[in-house]
Design an enzyme around this catalytic site. Structure first.
Site, PDB file in Angstrom:
ATOM      1  N   CYS A   1       6.275  -0.290   7.343  1.00 41.39           N
ATOM      2  CA  CYS A   1       5.925   0.944   6.642  1.00 41.39           C
ATOM      3  C   CYS A   1       7.101   1.381   5.784  1.00 41.39           C
ATOM      4  CB  CYS A   1       5.584   2.047   7.648  1.00 41.39           C
ATOM      5  SG  CYS A   1       5.090   3.579   6.843  1.00 41.39           S
ATOM      6  N   LEU A   2       6.814   1.692   4.541  1.00 39.48           N
ATOM      7  CA  LEU A   2       7.877   2.117   3.620  1.00 39.48           C
ATOM      8  C   LEU A   2       8.543   3.413   4.101  1.00 39.48           C
ATOM      9  CD1 LEU A   2       6.134   1.379   0.200  1.00 39.48           C
ATOM     10  CD2 LEU A   2       7.959   0.049   1.283  1.00 39.48           C
TER      11      LEU A   2
ATOM     12  N   GLN B   1       3.080   9.969   1.688  1.00 43.87           N
ATOM     13  CA  GLN B   1       4.418   9.370   1.706  1.00 43.87           C
ATOM     14  C   GLN B   1       5.289   9.816   0.541  1.00 43.87           C
ATOM     15  OE1 GLN B   1       2.601   5.256   2.301  1.00 43.87           O
ATOM     16  NE2 GLN B   1       4.542   5.011   3.376  1.00 43.87           N
TER      17      GLN B   1
ATOM     18  N   GLY C   1       0.843  -1.198   0.000  1.00 47.20           N
ATOM     19  CA  GLY C   1       0.000   0.000   0.000  1.00 47.20           C
ATOM     20  C   GLY C   1       0.872   1.239   0.000  1.00 47.20           C
TER      21      GLY C   1
ATOM     22  N   HIS D   1      -4.076   1.744   8.123  1.00 56.24           N
ATOM     23  CA  HIS D   1      -2.675   2.196   8.080  1.00 56.24           C
ATOM     24  C   HIS D   1      -2.531   3.357   7.091  1.00 56.24           C
ATOM     25  CE1 HIS D   1       1.844   1.232   7.895  1.00 56.24           C
ATOM     26  NE2 HIS D   1       1.668   1.994   6.838  1.00 56.24           N
ATOM     27  N   GLU D   2      -3.158   3.227   5.924  1.00 56.94           N
ATOM     28  CA  GLU D   2      -3.024   4.275   4.899  1.00 56.94           C
ATOM     29  C   GLU D   2      -3.794   5.544   5.281  1.00 56.94           C
ATOM     30  OE1 GLU D   2      -0.706   3.657   3.146  1.00 56.94           O
ATOM     31  OE2 GLU D   2      -0.665   1.487   2.989  1.00 56.94           O
TER      32      GLU D   2
ATOM     33  N   HIS E   1      -1.759   7.630   7.521  1.00 57.21           N
ATOM     34  CA  HIS E   1      -0.803   8.490   6.795  1.00 57.21           C
ATOM     35  C   HIS E   1      -1.466   9.793   6.358  1.00 57.21           C
ATOM     36  CE1 HIS E   1       2.857   6.159   6.469  1.00 57.21           C
ATOM     37  NE2 HIS E   1       2.231   5.095   5.978  1.00 57.21           N
TER      38      HIS E   1
HETATM   39  O1  GNR Z   1       4.156  -2.582   2.503  1.00 62.32           O
HETATM   40  C1  GNR Z   1       3.505  -2.452   3.546  1.00 62.32           C
HETATM   41  N1  GNR Z   1       3.209  -3.552   4.281  1.00 62.32           N
HETATM   42  C2  GNR Z   1       2.339  -3.545   5.363  1.00 62.32           C
HETATM   43  C3  GNR Z   1       2.304  -4.658   6.185  1.00 62.32           C
HETATM   44  C4  GNR Z   1       1.447  -4.716   7.267  1.00 62.32           C
HETATM   45  C5  GNR Z   1       0.593  -3.660   7.512  1.00 62.32           C
HETATM   46  C6  GNR Z   1       0.617  -2.525   6.710  1.00 62.32           C
HETATM   47  C7  GNR Z   1       1.481  -2.480   5.632  1.00 62.32           C
HETATM   48  S1  GNR Z   1       1.485  -1.082   4.609  1.00 62.32           S
HETATM   49  C8  GNR Z   1       3.120  -1.106   4.016  1.00 62.32           C
HETATM   50  C9  GNR Z   1       3.342  -0.041   2.949  1.00 62.32           C
HETATM   51  C10 GNR Z   1       3.181   1.311   3.571  1.00 62.32           C
HETATM   52  O2  GNR Z   1       4.013   1.859   4.251  1.00 62.32           O
HETATM   53  N2  GNR Z   1       2.044   1.913   3.366  1.00 62.32           N
HETATM   54  O3  GNR Z   1       1.802   3.113   3.914  1.00 62.32           O
HETATM   55 NI    NI Z   2       3.041   3.158   5.728  1.00 66.49          NI
END
Ligand code: GNR
Ligand code: NI
Length: 166
Positions: free
Chosen positions: A93-94, A51, A46, A135-136, A139
């Site tokens: 998270c990236l 980001q 995601g 999670h998104e 952000h």
């Molecule tokens: O790549 C991602 N893997 C992930 C694994 C578990 C819960 C959430 C994520 S999102 C993350 C990519 C990211 O940072 N999205 O904002």
């Molecule tokens: Ni993230």
């Protein structure tokens, strides 16, 4: 298409609150294409526009094994249907490379979003999709998974990240 640079913690730009998308135009299509290319290039499942320093409410995702099921969520929102039903998942998270943390979130949510043409959708996502959706949206609100852990641990991650920049 182009790969975009991903902001990393503790960059203050990750704390900005994103604005709603109002125009469903060509530039929106281009942003989502570039976000998908960036997400695939970084092996993420995601990516939120925040980001990549675009402060609009745009999210892309692909939870498929084959990486052939891109999903675009414009102006995503959710409400918690049952705040007693929780789900724990080890999240990455990236924007915080190398860190994985077990985070507990509501499991039963109702999700709302628009597609690239502005059409409205709703669904009740489960499991990883529900986790990723939240999670998104975090952000887009300037929130990061380090905000769920202890201040001490967060500070350690911050110091390590600042050191590795130089
Ligand atoms: O790549 C991602 N893997 C992930 C694994 C578990 C819960 C959430 C994520 S999102 C993350 C990519 C990211 O940072 N999205 O904002
Ligand atoms: Ni993230």
């Amino acid at each position: 298409m182009a790969r975009l640079k991903i902001l990393t913690f503790p960059d203050p730009r990750l704390r900005r609150v994103a604005s709603p998308v109002k125009e469903f135009d060509k530039s929106l299509i281009k942003i989502t294409e570039n976000m998908l290319e960036t997400m695939y290039g970084e092996n993420g499942i995601g990516l939120a526009a925040t980001q990549v320093d675009i402060h609009k409410r745009i999210v892309v995702m692909d939870l498929s094994e084959e990486k052939n099921n891109p999903k675009i969520f414009i102006n995503p929102e959710f409400k918690v249907l049952d705040d007693k039903s929780l789900f724990s998942c080890e999240e990455g998270c990236l924007s915080i490379p190398g860190v994985r943390e077990e985070i507990t979130r509501p499991d039963k949510i109702k999700a709302y979003w628009q597609d690239i043409d502005g059409k409205n959708y709703e669904d009740e996502p489960e499991g990883l999709l529900a986790v990723c959706f939240q999670h998104e949206i975090d952000h887009l609100e300037g929130k990061l998974l380090v905000d769920y852990i202890s201040p001490l641990k967060r500070d350690r991650i911050r110091k390590k990240a600042l050191k590795s920049v130089i």
